[in-house]
Design an enzyme around this catalytic site. Structure first.
Site, PDB file in Angstrom:
ATOM      1  N   ASN A 211     -12.176 -12.551 -10.378  1.00 60.05           N
ATOM      2  CA  ASN A 211     -10.757 -12.540 -10.016  1.00 60.05           C
ATOM      3  C   ASN A 211     -10.303 -11.099  -9.765  1.00 60.05           C
ATOM      4  OD1 ASN A 211      -9.749 -11.397 -12.626  1.00 60.05           O
ATOM      5  ND2 ASN A 211     -10.704 -13.270 -13.394  1.00 60.05           N
ATOM      6  N   PHE A 325      -1.698 -13.016 -23.204  1.00 56.41           N
ATOM      7  CA  PHE A 325      -1.013 -12.760 -21.948  1.00 56.41           C
ATOM      8  C   PHE A 325      -0.922 -14.079 -21.184  1.00 56.41           C
ATOM      9  CE2 PHE A 325      -0.121  -8.309 -20.743  1.00 56.41           C
ATOM     10  CZ  PHE A 325      -0.392  -7.734 -21.968  1.00 56.41           C
ATOM     11  N   LYS A 339       1.725 -22.089 -24.037  1.00 56.99           N
ATOM     12  CA  LYS A 339       0.500 -21.358 -24.427  1.00 56.99           C
ATOM     13  C   LYS A 339       0.665 -20.750 -25.819  1.00 56.99           C
ATOM     14  CE  LYS A 339      -0.728 -20.324 -19.656  1.00 56.99           C
ATOM     15  NZ  LYS A 339      -0.806 -19.319 -18.604  1.00 56.99           N
TER      16      LYS A 339
HETATM   17  N1  CTP Z   1      -7.736 -16.861 -22.152  1.00 56.69           N
HETATM   18  C1  CTP Z   1      -8.835 -16.864 -22.990  1.00 56.69           C
HETATM   19  N2  CTP Z   1      -9.933 -17.568 -22.663  1.00 56.69           N
HETATM   20  C2  CTP Z   1      -9.991 -18.274 -21.531  1.00 56.69           C
HETATM   21  C3  CTP Z   1      -8.877 -18.293 -20.655  1.00 56.69           C
HETATM   22  C4  CTP Z   1      -7.761 -17.555 -21.003  1.00 56.69           C
HETATM   23  O1  CTP Z   1      -8.780 -16.200 -24.031  1.00 56.69           O
HETATM   24  N3  CTP Z   1     -11.087 -18.948 -21.235  1.00 56.69           N
HETATM   25  C5  CTP Z   1      -6.537 -16.097 -22.560  1.00 56.69           C
HETATM   26  C6  CTP Z   1      -6.162 -14.972 -21.630  1.00 56.69           C
HETATM   27  O2  CTP Z   1      -6.832 -13.769 -21.987  1.00 56.69           O
HETATM   28  C7  CTP Z   1      -4.661 -14.865 -21.876  1.00 56.69           C
HETATM   29  C8  CTP Z   1      -4.257 -16.299 -22.181  1.00 56.69           C
HETATM   30  O3  CTP Z   1      -5.446 -16.963 -22.567  1.00 56.69           O
HETATM   31  O4  CTP Z   1      -4.358 -14.077 -22.995  1.00 56.69           O
HETATM   32  C9  CTP Z   1      -3.602 -17.055 -21.057  1.00 56.69           C
HETATM   33  O5  CTP Z   1      -4.407 -16.963 -19.898  1.00 56.69           O
HETATM   34  P1  CTP Z   1      -3.921 -17.619 -18.540  1.00 56.69           P
HETATM   35  O6  CTP Z   1      -5.002 -17.449 -17.516  1.00 56.69           O
HETATM   36  O7  CTP Z   1      -2.527 -17.178 -18.196  1.00 56.69           O
HETATM   37  O8  CTP Z   1      -3.779 -19.138 -18.934  1.00 56.69           O
HETATM   38  P2  CTP Z   1      -4.807 -20.239 -19.227  1.00 56.69           P
HETATM   39  O9  CTP Z   1      -4.782 -20.531 -20.689  1.00 56.69           O
HETATM   40  O10 CTP Z   1      -6.145 -19.936 -18.631  1.00 56.69           O
HETATM   41  O11 CTP Z   1      -4.106 -21.496 -18.495  1.00 56.69           O
HETATM   42  P3  CTP Z   1      -3.783 -21.695 -16.919  1.00 56.69           P
HETATM   43  O12 CTP Z   1      -4.892 -20.979 -16.187  1.00 56.69           O
HETATM   44  O13 CTP Z   1      -3.795 -23.150 -16.765  1.00 56.69           O
HETATM   45  O14 CTP Z   1      -2.435 -21.079 -16.700  1.00 56.69           O
END
Ligand code: CTP
Length: 399
Positions: A211, A325, A339
């Site tokens: 990403n 985040f 979240k």
């Molecule tokens: N995160 C994590 N492990 C993952 C995915 C996300 O620890 N496999 C953490 C990120 O580091 C961040 C938080 O979860 O602190 C939210 O990440 P975000 O990408 O905004 O949300 P997701 O939980 O992945 O949900 P979505 O993609 O559906 O918004």
């Protein structure tokens, strides 16, 4: 960031003295009141006028120099005692020898004697001079007396030799000053675990799914926490950034690596901040050999990765603080609140990546801090300023 700080630069006669113009300029731009004391030999390599113009302060080269504005009229005492930090760079073997043995026969060595602030010494000389046991002994003497030694860099030396003895880059010297005095040490004794950057999921030996995360937000958080005195470990995906001074880094590639590194470091962390853009999906299989193209379309089966924040949130111990985040493009507050609850976090820093000035690659961010009781919208700020706001909020919530 250095407003109100009085930094004394002591410049002795090493060829790298010219680099100190950049240091003096950068520290002045950061708001410090920079004073410069030069040895006579240093003035033969770079004129004091350069530093007078850059710092807007008189440059001292002789013990009997007077400054009509100096109320005390004894400059070596007022400069030495008034400094919040002294950086002697380049520090020649001669100056190091004098300081180690209490000799004060010029303005620089005389000014250092009454100082009560942290003193940083950056030795810079020919590799064989540096290796000379008498120089090493003097450096050790200074280290034992509490002086901070900035390790010389290795490379091509002005004298034509290759080896250790180079003055480190101006950036590193400015970072050193920042780490020492830019912040109050209000996070001393706290262990902080931060993750940052993207992850890379391998499809085959030549292709990855990743990403746009640059890691800038997480690196800024780690840097500011270290400047506030915390013991910081940064678990970083592949990024193009320098490791902040004073921060331990663990480099990882995939979401699984990130999970392993975070869970391995979580148990004794007081504060965990998860700013990494972790892949939610990874290819079900990583092909051993390059996937060859065929005439039709290609569908790749992806499987879920483990949610690191959720895992650490569920395992959270008494006294641990977890900040996640949330990157959204719509319904930011509502989705981020979900979240906060589902991942058992204490705070979520939410941002809408569609708003200009936020998100990936840029040096600024607009963050909304979401806790169980509050939603606080911060204005557009640099990522370093945002980091300070986030850390201040975390400290206030832990009390
Ligand atoms: N995160 C994590 N492990 C993952 C995915 C996300 O620890 N496999 C953490 C990120 O580091 C961040 C938080 O979860 O602190 C939210 O990440 P975000 O990408 O905004 O949300 P997701 O939980 O992945 O949900 P979505 O993609 O559906 O918004």
């Amino acid at each position: 960031m250095l407003k109100g700080k009085n930094i004394l630069l002591g410049i002795s006669g090493g060829i790298a003295a010219y680099k100190m113009a950049d240091v003096a300029s950068a520290l002045t731009k950061l708001g410090a009141d920079v004073h410069v004391v030069m040895t006579e030999n240093a003035t033969k390599l770079i004129t004091p006028e350069v530093f007078r113009v850059l710092t807007k302060n008189k440059v001292y080269t002789d013990v009997f120099d007077e400054d009509p504005d100096d109320e005390v009229m004894v400059p070596h005492i007022s400069l030495g005692t008034g400094a919040d930090l002294i950086l002697i760079a380049p520090a020649t073997a001669n100056v190091i020898g004098k300081l180690a043995n209490g000799i004060a026969d010029d303005m620089l060595t005389t000014t250092v004697l009454p100082a009560r602030c942290p003193i940083y010494i950056a030795p810079s000389m020919n590799v064989y001079m540096l290796e000379n046991p008498v120089v090493q002994e003097n450096i050790e003497k200074l280290r034992k007396r509490g002086y901070h030694i900035i390790e010389p860099a290795t490379g091509y030396l002005a004298c034509g030799y290759e080896g250790k003895g180079k003055l480190p880059s101006p950036d590193l010297m400015v970072e050193t000053v920042m780490l020492a005095v830019s912040h109050e040490k209000d996070m001393e004794g706290l262990k902080v675990l931060v993750n940052a950057g993207p992850t890379q999921e391998s499809l085959d030996p030549v292709r990855i799914i990743t990403n746009h995360s640059s890691g800038k937000m997480g690196y800024a958080l780690a840097r500011q926490a270290a400047r506030r005195g915390a013991d910081v470990t940064l678990v970083s995906g592949p990024v193009n950034l320098n490791v902040p001074l004073g921060v331990k880094v663990v480099n990882i590639t995939s979401a699984t690596d990130m999970y392993d590194a975070m869970t391995a470091n979580a148990s004794d962390a007081d504060i965990m901040i998860m700013s990494a853009a972790v892949a939610d999906y990874t290819p079900a299989v990583t092909a051993e050999n390059k996937i060859k193209k065929s005439d039709g379309n290609l569908a790749i089966e992806m499987v879920r990765t483990k949610d690191i924040l959720k895992t650490l949130g569920e395992a959270k111990k008494e006294g641990q603080f977890i900040c996640g985040f949330s990157m959204e493009t719509e319904n930011m507050v509502e989705n981020s609140r979900k979240k906060l609850v589902s991942k058992n976090a204490d705070m979520i820093c939410a941002n809408n990546v569609k708003v200009p000035g936020t998100g990936f690659k840029v040096d600024t961010n607009i963050i909304t801090l979401i806790t169980a009781d509050e939603v606080t919208e911060l204005p557009l700020m640099s990522k370093e300023e945002v980091s300070d706001e986030i850390l201040t909020k975390i400290i206030s919530m832990r009390q």
